[in-house]
Design a protein around this motif. Structure first.
Motif, PDB file in Angstrom:
ATOM      1  N   LEU A   1       0.821  -1.210   0.000  1.00  0.00           N
ATOM      2  CA  LEU A   1       0.000   0.000   0.000  1.00  0.00           C
ATOM      3  C   LEU A   1       0.854   1.260   0.000  1.00  0.00           C
ATOM      4  CD1 LEU A   1      -2.834  -1.015   2.507  1.00  0.00           C
ATOM      5  CD2 LEU A   1      -2.925  -0.929   0.003  1.00  0.00           C
ATOM      6  N   TYR A   2       2.012   1.188   0.649  1.00  0.00           N
ATOM      7  CA  TYR A   2       2.917   2.342   0.606  1.00  0.00           C
ATOM      8  C   TYR A   2       3.448   2.564  -0.809  1.00  0.00           C
ATOM      9  CZ  TYR A   2       7.007   5.266   1.406  1.00  0.00           C
ATOM     10  OH  TYR A   2       7.934   6.280   1.340  1.00  0.00           O
ATOM     11  N   ILE A   3       3.738   1.474  -1.511  1.00  0.00           N
ATOM     12  CA  ILE A   3       4.155   1.602  -2.910  1.00  0.00           C
ATOM     13  C   ILE A   3       3.039   2.247  -3.729  1.00  0.00           C
ATOM     14  CG2 ILE A   3       4.833   0.309  -4.969  1.00  0.00           C
ATOM     15  CD1 ILE A   3       6.980   0.384  -2.835  1.00  0.00           C
ATOM     16  N   ALA A   4       1.807   1.852  -3.412  1.00  0.00           N
ATOM     17  CA  ALA A   4       0.670   2.439  -4.133  1.00  0.00           C
ATOM     18  C   ALA A   4       0.546   3.931  -3.849  1.00  0.00           C
ATOM     19  CB  ALA A   4      -0.609   1.714  -3.740  1.00  0.00           C
ATOM     20  N   SER A   5       0.855   4.351  -2.625  1.00  0.00           N
ATOM     21  CA  SER A   5       0.729   5.773  -2.282  1.00  0.00           C
ATOM     22  C   SER A   5       1.703   6.642  -3.054  1.00  0.00           C
ATOM     23  CB  SER A   5       0.943   5.953  -0.777  1.00  0.00           C
ATOM     24  OG  SER A   5       2.305   5.689  -0.433  1.00  0.00           O
ATOM     25  N   LEU A   6       2.761   6.049  -3.580  1.00  0.00           N
ATOM     26  CA  LEU A   6       3.721   6.832  -4.365  1.00  0.00           C
ATOM     27  C   LEU A   6       3.136   7.286  -5.700  1.00  0.00           C
ATOM     28  CD1 LEU A   6       6.974   4.717  -3.742  1.00  0.00           C
ATOM     29  CD2 LEU A   6       6.210   6.775  -2.550  1.00  0.00           C
ATOM     30  N   PHE A   7       2.063   6.632  -6.147  1.00  0.00           N
ATOM     31  CA  PHE A   7       1.418   6.995  -7.405  1.00  0.00           C
ATOM     32  C   PHE A   7       0.251   7.955  -7.188  1.00  0.00           C
ATOM     33  CE2 PHE A   7       3.598   3.071  -8.211  1.00  0.00           C
ATOM     34  CZ  PHE A   7       4.085   3.195  -9.513  1.00  0.00           C
ATOM     35  N   LEU A   8       0.053   8.399  -5.950  1.00  0.00           N
ATOM     36  CA  LEU A   8      -1.037   9.296  -5.622  1.00  0.00           C
ATOM     37  C   LEU A   8      -0.495  10.614  -5.088  1.00  0.00           C
ATOM     38  CD1 LEU A   8      -3.416   6.793  -3.774  1.00  0.00           C
ATOM     39  CD2 LEU A   8      -3.592   7.559  -6.161  1.00  0.00           C
ATOM     40  N   GLU A   9      -1.309  11.629  -5.219  1.00  0.00           N
ATOM     41  CA  GLU A   9      -0.978  12.933  -4.652  1.00  0.00           C
ATOM     42  C   GLU A   9      -1.595  12.999  -3.257  1.00  0.00           C
ATOM     43  OE1 GLU A   9       0.959  15.234  -5.859  1.00  0.00           O
ATOM     44  OE2 GLU A   9       1.307  14.241  -7.788  1.00  0.00           O
ATOM     45  N   LEU A  10      -0.766  12.912  -2.258  1.00  0.00           N
ATOM     46  CA  LEU A  10      -1.254  12.893  -0.874  1.00  0.00           C
ATOM     47  C   LEU A  10      -1.069  14.261  -0.239  1.00  0.00           C
ATOM     48  CD1 LEU A  10       0.197   9.491   0.391  1.00  0.00           C
ATOM     49  CD2 LEU A  10      -2.066   9.940  -0.581  1.00  0.00           C
ATOM     50  N   PRO A  11      -2.053  14.692   0.569  1.00  0.00           N
ATOM     51  CA  PRO A  11      -1.852  15.920   1.340  1.00  0.00           C
ATOM     52  C   PRO A  11      -0.668  15.783   2.297  1.00  0.00           C
ATOM     53  CG  PRO A  11      -4.160  15.249   1.353  1.00  0.00           C
ATOM     54  CD  PRO A  11      -3.391  14.123   0.741  1.00  0.00           C
ATOM     55  N   THR A  12      -0.085  16.898   2.681  1.00  0.00           N
ATOM     56  CA  THR A  12       1.118  16.865   3.514  1.00  0.00           C
ATOM     57  C   THR A  12       0.876  16.129   4.827  1.00  0.00           C
ATOM     58  OG1 THR A  12       1.792  18.968   2.560  1.00  0.00           O
ATOM     59  CG2 THR A  12       2.893  18.285   4.586  1.00  0.00           C
ATOM     60  N   GLY A  13      -0.246  16.419   5.476  1.00  0.00           N
ATOM     61  CA  GLY A  13      -0.531  15.762   6.749  1.00  0.00           C
ATOM     62  C   GLY A  13      -0.717  14.269   6.594  1.00  0.00           C
ATOM     63  N   LEU A  14      -1.426  13.869   5.532  1.00  0.00           N
ATOM     64  CA  LEU A  14      -1.659  12.443   5.310  1.00  0.00           C
ATOM     65  C   LEU A  14      -0.374  11.721   4.915  1.00  0.00           C
ATOM     66  CD1 LEU A  14      -3.732  10.204   5.189  1.00  0.00           C
ATOM     67  CD2 LEU A  14      -4.200  10.820   2.789  1.00  0.00           C
ATOM     68  N   GLN A  15       0.487  12.435   4.142  1.00  0.00           N
ATOM     69  CA  GLN A  15       1.758  11.828   3.745  1.00  0.00           C
ATOM     70  C   GLN A  15       2.628  11.532   4.962  1.00  0.00           C
ATOM     71  OE1 GLN A  15       2.802  11.079   0.419  1.00  0.00           O
ATOM     72  NE2 GLN A  15       4.339   9.960   1.605  1.00  0.00           N
ATOM     73  N   LYS A  16       2.603  12.464   5.920  1.00  0.00           N
ATOM     74  CA  LYS A  16       3.393  12.258   7.140  1.00  0.00           C
ATOM     75  C   LYS A  16       2.855  11.067   7.933  1.00  0.00           C
ATOM     76  CE  LYS A  16       4.720  15.919   9.260  1.00  0.00           C
ATOM     77  NZ  LYS A  16       4.749  17.151  10.074  1.00  0.00           N
ATOM     78  N   ILE A  17       1.539  10.934   7.997  1.00  0.00           N
ATOM     79  CA  ILE A  17       0.949   9.806   8.726  1.00  0.00           C
ATOM     80  C   ILE A  17       1.316   8.485   8.051  1.00  0.00           C
ATOM     81  CG2 ILE A  17      -1.226   8.698   9.366  1.00  0.00           C
ATOM     82  CD1 ILE A  17      -2.416  11.501   9.716  1.00  0.00           C
ATOM     83  N   VAL A  18       1.248   8.459   6.732  1.00  0.00           N
ATOM     84  CA  VAL A  18       1.583   7.238   5.998  1.00  0.00           C
ATOM     85  C   VAL A  18       3.037   6.867   6.208  1.00  0.00           C
ATOM     86  CG1 VAL A  18       1.819   6.260   3.683  1.00  0.00           C
ATOM     87  CG2 VAL A  18      -0.237   7.535   4.280  1.00  0.00           C
ATOM     88  N   ASP A  19       3.927   7.861   6.110  1.00  0.00           N
ATOM     89  CA  ASP A  19       5.360   7.580   6.287  1.00  0.00           C
ATOM     90  C   ASP A  19       5.650   6.999   7.672  1.00  0.00           C
ATOM     91  OD1 ASP A  19       5.815   8.487   3.750  1.00  0.00           O
ATOM     92  OD2 ASP A  19       6.428  10.505   4.369  1.00  0.00           O
ATOM     93  N   ARG A  20       5.082   7.603   8.688  1.00  0.00           N
ATOM     94  CA  ARG A  20       5.340   7.126  10.051  1.00  0.00           C
ATOM     95  C   ARG A  20       4.735   5.741  10.280  1.00  0.00           C
ATOM     96  NH1 ARG A  20       4.564  12.449  14.018  1.00  0.00           N
ATOM     97  NH2 ARG A  20       6.477  13.523  13.332  1.00  0.00           N
ATOM     98  N   THR A  21       3.559   5.513   9.702  1.00  0.00           N
ATOM     99  CA  THR A  21       2.931   4.194   9.863  1.00  0.00           C
ATOM    100  C   THR A  21       3.766   3.107   9.212  1.00  0.00           C
ATOM    101  OG1 THR A  21       0.746   5.231   9.919  1.00  0.00           O
ATOM    102  CG2 THR A  21       0.842   2.864   9.437  1.00  0.00           C
ATOM    103  N   VAL A  22       4.231   3.386   8.002  1.00  0.00           N
ATOM    104  CA  VAL A  22       5.025   2.381   7.287  1.00  0.00           C
ATOM    105  C   VAL A  22       6.340   2.119   8.001  1.00  0.00           C
ATOM    106  CG1 VAL A  22       6.263   1.917   5.140  1.00  0.00           C
ATOM    107  CG2 VAL A  22       3.951   2.864   5.068  1.00  0.00           C
TER     108      VAL A  22
END
Length: 376
Positions: free
Chosen positions: A75-96
């Motif tokens: 799912l993190y690989i999938a997020s690289l193909f999406l435009e994520l808001p800054t706050g959501l990107q930070k949450i995803v990075d920390r979760t992964v």
């Protein structure tokens, strides 16, 4: 906060972005499991054909890969193909990153267990219980240290001040240590038991007036199965302060036994008794004769003392040998007319005066009148 971020996520990405993300996640997941299966099969074949531990170690570690964590990475690989808001990107990075640290913890735990199993798998067969006890304690302590480190790294990844947390835990740890000092004493006592090995699982020991077979050595208590079938629980700290006798580690069992014969036994027969005892002991293959002597004069018997060694520590072997020796001595003594002594007491009574003696004494006694005449 999740609502605006989700609406912004939908507004910033088209269907093509979502399709690319889904395709990337699926391909990554399939490729990951395909490679995992291929690598594991090849490593297993290699491990079966070689004596090295590296391939066995890699097989053990790769087997600890969790399905959920692999899905999160996809799912993190999938997020690289999406435009994520800054706050959501930070949450995803920390979760992964947190989940990857968790996966590293699983790998490290499996690797630690593999190393401990290999480290304590070799040695004397008689020390299997000692190795298993030490391995289990070290495995527990290693897991505690490892997962404590993983927890601190995850908390640091989430943005918490780990340095301040450790300092506060250190101050609080002093108070906790004072409150649970008995538990900590038992914990360190268990480490001492694991390292010094005064006893291991399967040993027959006595502690003061209690005895039994060691069944379990834990972090706080050790458990012994008593002769009556009951389970006896000892505190590890109290156990090490006691006098422990470990009978399983006996190489030989020294036996001292005494017999007594009657006082009317003739001297020639007394001289043969030590030889009879020696012959009875030497007839037993499990026994080794040491000595037999006419020890002394008892209250109602002539005492003999014998010493021999049983070549095996097993209590049943000792009792079988002693029974055979006793039966042989009974037969030998009966053939020679030697009697075993038993508690007796002889009462000597002085001879009492007869009626004739009493009458003669009365006749020879002077009368009172003659006594007065003599006095005048």
């Amino acid at each position: 906060m999740g609502g605006p971020l989700f609406r912004q996520l939908l507004a910033d990405n088209t269907s093509a972005h979502w399709l690319s993300a889904l395709l990337a996640a699926s391909v990554f997941l399939v490729v990951l499991y395909f490679l995992r299966g291929v690598v594991l099969r090849r490593l297993q074949r290699l491990a079966g054909n070689t004596d090295t531990l590296i391939d066995d170690f890699l097989v053990e570690v790769l087997s600890a890969t969790r399905v959920l964590l692999a899905s999160v990475v996809s799912l993190y690989i999938a997020s690289l193909f999406l435009e994520l808001p800054t706050g959501l990107q930070k949450i995803v990075d920390r979760t992964v990153i947190g989940l990857m640290l968790l996966q590293c913890g699983f790998w490290a735990t499996r690797g630690l267990d593999f190393w401990l199993r290999h480290r304590f798998a070799q040695g004397d067969v008689n020390e299997t219980g000692a190795r298993e006890m030490t391995r289990s304690l070290l495995s527990f302590l290693g897991r505690v240290v490892l997962w404590s480190l993983v927890a601190l790294l995850i908390l640091d990844n989430l943005g918490l001040n780990v340095t301040a947390l450790i300092a506060s835990l250190g101050i609080g740890g002093i108070a906790v240590a004072l409150a649970v000092q008995n538990i900590l004493g038992d914990l360190f006592a268990s480490l001492s038991i694991a390292i010094d090995k005064p006893f291991v699982i399967g040993d027959f020991i006595t502690v003061d007036d209690l005895m039994g077979t060691v069944e379990h050595v834990g972090l706080k208590t050790s458990r012994i199965r008593g002769l009556g079938g009951e389970q006896i629980v000892f505190s590890n700290n109290d156990l090490l302060k006691s006098r422990i006798r470990n009978y399983k580690r006996m190489q030989e069992r020294r036996v001292v036994f005494a017999i007594g014969v009657t006082y009317d036994t003739a001297e020639p027969a007394l001289k043969t008794i030590p030889d009879l005892i020696r012959q009875a002991i030497e007839a037993q293959t499990a026994a080794r004769f040491d000595r037999a002597h006419f020890k002394g004069f008892g209250a109602f018997s002539l005492d003999f003392e014998a010493v021999y060694y049983v070549r095996e520590p097993d209590y049943n072997v000792y009792m079988d040998a002693q029974q055979a020796i006793n039966l042989q001595l009974v037969r030998d003594f009966a053939e020679r007319g030697i009697g075993f002594a038993f508690p007796t007491q002889t009462l000597h009574i002085a001879s009492a005066p007869t009626l004739t003696d009493m009458a003669q004494g009365a006749e020879n006694r002077p009368s009172p009148a003659s006594d007065q005449a003599t006095a005048s």
